[in-house]
Design a protein around this motif. Sequence first.
Motif, PDB file in Angstrom:
ATOM      1  N   VAL A 211      59.869 -33.687 -18.437  1.00 29.03           N
ATOM      2  CA  VAL A 211      60.896 -33.929 -17.411  1.00 29.03           C
ATOM      3  C   VAL A 211      62.107 -33.054 -17.674  1.00 29.03           C
ATOM      4  CG1 VAL A 211      62.480 -35.643 -16.455  1.00 29.03           C
ATOM      5  CG2 VAL A 211      60.114 -36.289 -16.973  1.00 29.03           C
ATOM      6  N   ARG A 214      61.637 -29.463 -16.579  1.00 28.62           N
ATOM      7  CA  ARG A 214      61.813 -29.228 -15.142  1.00 28.62           C
ATOM      8  C   ARG A 214      63.291 -29.281 -14.763  1.00 28.62           C
ATOM      9  NH1 ARG A 214      57.615 -32.943 -14.863  1.00 28.62           N
ATOM     10  NH2 ARG A 214      58.935 -34.479 -13.807  1.00 28.62           N
ATOM     11  N   TRP A 327      62.898 -34.680 -10.452  1.00 24.91           N
ATOM     12  CA  TRP A 327      62.173 -35.644 -11.289  1.00 24.91           C
ATOM     13  C   TRP A 327      61.141 -36.415 -10.468  1.00 24.91           C
ATOM     14  CZ3 TRP A 327      65.274 -39.330 -15.029  1.00 24.91           C
ATOM     15  CH2 TRP A 327      64.364 -39.971 -15.889  1.00 24.91           C
ATOM     16  N   ASN A 330      58.305 -34.102  -9.102  1.00 22.05           N
ATOM     17  CA  ASN A 330      57.557 -33.371 -10.128  1.00 22.05           C
ATOM     18  C   ASN A 330      57.538 -31.865  -9.820  1.00 22.05           C
ATOM     19  OD1 ASN A 330      56.137 -33.163 -12.520  1.00 22.05           O
ATOM     20  ND2 ASN A 330      54.147 -33.507 -11.570  1.00 22.05           N
TER      21      ASN A 330
END
Length: 342
Positions: A211, A214, A327, A330
């Motif tokens: 996470v 990203r 988040w 994705n």
Amino acid sequence: MKLFVGLDVSLVKTSICVISEYGKIIKEAEAESEPEVLARWLNELDGSIAAIGLEAGPLSQWLHRGLTAAGFDTVLMETRQVKGALKAMPIKTDRRDAEGIARLLHLGWFRPVHCKSVSAQETRAVLGARKAIQQNMIALEMSLRGLLRNFGLKVGAISRGRFEARIQELAEGNPMLETATAPMLRARATLRSELAVLEKQVRQLAQNDPVCHRLMTMPGIGVVVALTFRAAVDDPTRFRSSKRVGPWVGLTPSRNQSGERDVSGGITKAGDVNLRRALCQAATVMMNRGRSTWLRTWGAQLAQRRGRKIAMVALARRIAVILHRIWIDNTTFQPGAAPNLA
């Protein structure tokens, strides 16, 4: 009979107030602030416990997990709202606070607070330790500067790597100044060494978390900001819309309306102060350096119309919303196109 239990938690003792569904006080007591002790006491009550309420605080999440694991419906109540309601009491005691919490729970006049997971609290602990060491190191450096300034010795602008040598250079030849600065420099060196270890661990935490990987695709978002956002939000599904993240962090304008008066003030400053500060720092970095993206262009245009300070706050709020969207979906940050922020 349904029972509503209010807990006023302190470090050693917890005041307990039990009221019935009709608002009558059934029982009041004190118990140790331990989940097992409280669970045993609650199991001895006659009646069905509808809910247990406690104000969000340092021990509250630990007690919440313990009571929830014991099978009780436990609610963390927002601190601001509870304090505002309890101010109406002319006499403040732990016993009256427990009663007030129980009545708020019974009436349903409260806002529940998310109980963070153990992993999120552990991450926050590491970030808190890093910040504490960093602040103490800066405080020592400022003390050294002030100590030497009394003698007309100016440290000036200097890098952290050359700071110790500069202090030793200024104090050289004066035994008393050498005696005063030497232990402070040793303490600073220890703090700097420990900070480097923690910095490495923080980077490792971010690298091992997909996470955070990203989130860091957005310019201006480093390991500290990503971990702070990850630990503060904890569960992104608790927000029905990404747009709700901005008000939750306290980055929306406050409003005070009464009759003919309707005043819009500064931001509400509700929520996690560390996350709000991290987002503002990320917004400042994005506005001042880094590659050009649609988000930076939006912030620059807003700064021209409304000023840099307002633009920085607005950009920080939008960064929070986009990070939540990344988040949830994705995905990664797309510098050329704005995402759907529903």
